[in-house]
Design an enzyme around this catalytic site. Structure first.
Site, short mmCIF file in Angstrom:
data_model
loop_
_atom_site.label_atom_id
_atom_site.label_comp_id
_atom_site.label_asym_id
_atom_site.label_seq_id
_atom_site.Cartn_x
_atom_site.Cartn_y
_atom_site.Cartn_z
N ILE A 16 1.07 -1.17 -0.04
CA ILE A 16 -0.15 -0.02 -0.06
C ILE A 16 0.90 1.20 0.07
O ILE A 16 0.41 2.30 -0.58
CB ILE A 16 -0.98 0.12 1.17
CG1 ILE A 16 -1.81 -1.12 0.91
CG2 ILE A 16 -1.60 1.31 1.55
CD1 ILE A 16 -3.09 -1.15 2.03
N VAL A 61 11.18 0.04 13.11
CA VAL A 61 10.75 1.06 13.73
C VAL A 61 10.81 0.73 15.25
O VAL A 61 10.31 1.35 16.13
CB VAL A 61 9.30 1.34 13.14
CG1 VAL A 61 9.39 1.84 11.90
CG2 VAL A 61 8.41 -0.03 13.32
N TYR A 154 -8.24 -11.23 13.44
CA TYR A 154 -7.29 -10.07 13.30
C TYR A 154 -6.71 -9.95 14.70
O TYR A 154 -5.68 -9.45 14.70
CB TYR A 154 -8.34 -8.70 12.84
CG TYR A 154 -7.18 -7.66 12.30
CD1 TYR A 154 -6.50 -7.76 11.15
CD2 TYR A 154 -7.35 -6.36 12.81
CE1 TYR A 154 -5.56 -6.84 10.77
CE2 TYR A 154 -6.57 -5.23 12.41
CZ TYR A 154 -5.67 -5.46 11.40
OH TYR A 154 -4.99 -4.39 11.10
N LYS A 161 -4.42 -1.82 16.10
CA LYS A 161 -5.03 -0.36 15.46
C LYS A 161 -5.90 0.30 16.09
O LYS A 161 -5.86 1.60 15.96
CB LYS A 161 -5.90 -1.14 14.36
CG LYS A 161 -5.09 -1.90 13.10
CD LYS A 161 -4.13 -0.99 12.42
CE LYS A 161 -3.48 -1.70 11.19
NZ LYS A 161 -2.31 -0.83 10.60
P1 NAD Z 1 2.97 -5.00 3.38
O1 NAD Z 1 3.60 -6.01 3.80
O2 NAD Z 1 3.33 -4.57 1.92
O3 NAD Z 1 3.54 -3.87 4.24
C1 NAD Z 1 3.70 -3.61 5.60
C2 NAD Z 1 5.10 -3.15 5.91
O4 NAD Z 1 5.66 -3.02 7.34
C3 NAD Z 1 6.27 -3.77 5.33
O5 NAD Z 1 6.85 -2.91 4.19
C4 NAD Z 1 7.31 -4.34 6.54
O6 NAD Z 1 8.65 -4.33 5.93
C5 NAD Z 1 6.90 -3.24 7.25
N1 NAD Z 1 7.44 -3.74 8.64
C6 NAD Z 1 6.90 -4.63 9.53
N2 NAD Z 1 7.61 -4.64 10.83
C7 NAD Z 1 8.58 -3.51 10.45
C8 NAD Z 1 9.64 -2.96 11.51
N3 NAD Z 1 9.55 -3.60 12.85
N4 NAD Z 1 10.26 -1.95 11.05
C9 NAD Z 1 9.94 -1.34 9.84
N5 NAD Z 1 8.85 -1.84 9.33
C10 NAD Z 1 8.16 -2.85 9.37
O7 NAD Z 1 1.53 -4.85 3.55
P2 NAD Z 1 0.29 -3.91 3.43
O8 NAD Z 1 -0.77 -4.28 3.22
O9 NAD Z 1 0.92 -2.76 2.36
O10 NAD Z 1 0.45 -3.04 4.94
C11 NAD Z 1 0.63 -1.52 4.98
C12 NAD Z 1 -0.35 -1.06 5.92
O11 NAD Z 1 -1.71 -1.15 5.72
C13 NAD Z 1 -0.39 -1.86 7.65
O12 NAD Z 1 -0.37 -0.71 8.49
C14 NAD Z 1 -1.47 -2.43 7.41
O13 NAD Z 1 -2.02 -2.94 8.65
C15 NAD Z 1 -2.28 -1.42 6.59
N6 NAD Z 1 -3.68 -2.14 5.96
C16 NAD Z 1 -3.39 -3.08 5.14
C17 NAD Z 1 -4.84 -3.66 4.63
C18 NAD Z 1 -4.75 -4.88 3.57
O14 NAD Z 1 -5.60 -5.46 3.47
N7 NAD Z 1 -3.41 -5.40 2.94
C19 NAD Z 1 -5.92 -2.94 4.86
C20 NAD Z 1 -6.02 -2.13 5.56
C21 NAD Z 1 -4.88 -1.56 6.36
O1 0WE Z 2 -3.25 -4.98 8.92
C1 0WE Z 2 -3.46 -6.23 8.06
C2 0WE Z 2 -2.47 -7.04 8.17
C3 0WE Z 2 -1.10 -6.85 8.90
C4 0WE Z 2 -0.17 -8.03 9.21
C5 0WE Z 2 -0.04 -9.06 8.29
C6 0WE Z 2 0.72 -10.25 8.63
C7 0WE Z 2 1.01 -11.39 7.76
C8 0WE Z 2 2.50 -11.97 8.13
C9 0WE Z 2 0.66 -7.86 10.42
N1 0WE Z 2 1.33 -8.98 10.77
C10 0WE Z 2 1.43 -9.81 9.91
N2 0WE Z 2 2.42 -10.86 10.37
C11 0WE Z 2 2.93 -11.83 9.58
O2 0WE Z 2 3.79 -12.79 9.84
N3 0WE Z 2 -4.81 -6.24 7.53
C12 0WE Z 2 -5.52 -5.15 7.45
C13 0WE Z 2 -4.74 -7.30 6.26
C14 0WE Z 2 -5.57 -8.36 7.19
O3 0WE Z 2 -4.86 -9.04 7.89
C15 0WE Z 2 -5.77 -10.03 8.44
C16 0WE Z 2 -7.16 -9.51 8.00
C17 0WE Z 2 -6.98 -8.30 7.28
C18 0WE Z 2 -7.97 -7.74 6.51
C19 0WE Z 2 -5.73 -11.06 9.44
C20 0WE Z 2 -6.86 -11.72 9.75
C21 0WE Z 2 -8.20 -11.23 9.52
C22 0WE Z 2 -8.40 -10.31 8.89
#
Ligand code: NAD
Ligand code: 0WE
Length: 254
Positions: A16, A61, A154, A161
């Site tokens: 994202i 971070v 979740y 969150k």
């Molecule tokens: P992504 O895996 O591409 O991004 C997550 C990022 O977090 C990665 O770049 C990873 O390197 C970084 N990260 C994890 N631990 C870290 C640490 N200790 N230090 C620095 N960076 C660290 O996945 P994404 O789905 O693009 O997630 C980005 C954001 O969007 C997250 O906050 C996630 O909760 C949020 N989000 C995702 C969704 C979804 O469905 N994919 C929906 C709503 C919100």
């Molecule tokens: O924020 C997220 C996912 C964030 C995330 C994903 C992973 C997968 C790999 C955080 N930590 C990890 N650790 C790992 O090892 N989302 C909003 C996407 C998401 O994740 C879910 C969801 C949705 C939506 C997990 C369970 C249920 C729904």
């Protein structure tokens, strides 16, 4: 003059954070990037290169030293100023995103909050003087409905969150004093690296298709558009809030 920004959370082209960065770069912003760990460094350097980024640097971070160093490098790169901060980072141990929330151990509960919520506070504090030097700025983070409602599996990420969402409001109050705005985008499920590994992601997509008012998924570009708005001067009087990009799913009770 174009804006300067720092983007935390690009892992690959599906991230994202990358969708947001692409959009901001398209609007003329100059962007610095951080990555976590050597494993994804090459990915991030390639993506950053494609938008002529002047700075790509490592940041875990969880480390105060990393955060301090990164903002020193950003200050040097951007002449002491920063306009935009994109925080798109979250992590919980995989085993805590299945099974019962009740069973989350103390150390992994803290890990999820540290990486996913406290990191916004630490980076906002480090960004503050650089944004103040520019007369103000805008900070954006990524959240999810699971912080407000119980979404099965979740789990501890939902608690993180909730802390992140509250942090947005308190940071908005503190930093408003310096004309720095702080907002969140709450996205529906997007197929990123973090999401693909989740068991039952396809089921979640099917539920969105069935129940959301618009009956369709969102993608990274939808988030990019919302982010571009919240980070732009068009949103100059918008702070401390959440913009839902979820096909309207959050509005439903059934
Ligand atoms: P992504 O895996 O591409 O991004 C997550 C990022 O977090 C990665 O770049 C990873 O390197 C970084 N990260 C994890 N631990 C870290 C640490 N200790 N230090 C620095 N960076 C660290 O996945 P994404 O789905 O693009 O997630 C980005 C954001 O969007 C997250 O906050 C996630 O909760 C949020 N989000 C995702 C969704 C979804 O469905 N994919 C929906 C709503 C919100
Ligand atoms: O924020 C997220 C996912 C964030 C995330 C994903 C992973 C997968 C790999 C955080 N930590 C990890 N650790 C790992 O090892 N989302 C909003 C996407 C998401 O994740 C879910 C969801 C949705 C939506 C997990 C369970 C249920 C729904």
């Amino acid at each position: 003059m174009g804006k300067t920004g720092l983007v935390l959370g690009v892992a690959n082209r599906r991230s994202i954070a990358w969708a947001i960065a692409r959009r901001l770069a398209g609007e003329g912003a100059e962007l610095a990037f951080t990555y976590q760990g050597e494993r994804i460094e090459k990915n991030v350097r390639e993506l950053a290169g494609s938008v002529e980024s002047p700075l790509v640097t490592e940041c875990d971070v969880r480390s105060d030293d990393d955060v301090t160093r990164v903002f020193e490098e950003v200050a040097t790169t951007f002449d002491g100023g920063l306009d935009l901060l994109v925080h798109s980072v979250a992590f919980a141990a995989a085993e805590d995103l299945e099974g019962r929330f009740t069973d989350t151990p103390r150390d992994r509960y803290w890990l999820a909050l540290d990486v996913s919520a406290y990191s916004l506070v630490a980076s906002a504090r480090a960004a503050e003087p650089l944004m103040e030097a520019r007369g103000g700025g805008a900070i954006l983070t990524m959240t999810y409905l699971g912080g407000e409602r119980a979404v099965p599996h979740y789990n501890v990420m939902g608690v993180a969150k909730a802390a992140l969402d509250a942090s947005v409001r308190y940071l908005a109050w503190d930093l408003g004093q310096r004309q720095i705005r702080v907002n969140a985008v709450s996205a529906g499920p997007v197929r990123t690296l973090a999401a693909r590994s989740i068991a039952g992601f396809a089921t979640m997509e099917a539920i969105v298709e069935e129940r959301a008012p618009l009956h369709r998924h969102i993608d990274g570009d939808d988030v990019g558009a919302a982010a571009a708005y919240l980070l732009s001067d068009e949103a100059r009087n918008v702070t401390g809030t959440t913009l839902y990009v979820d096909s309207g799913y959050h509005a439903m009770g059934m």
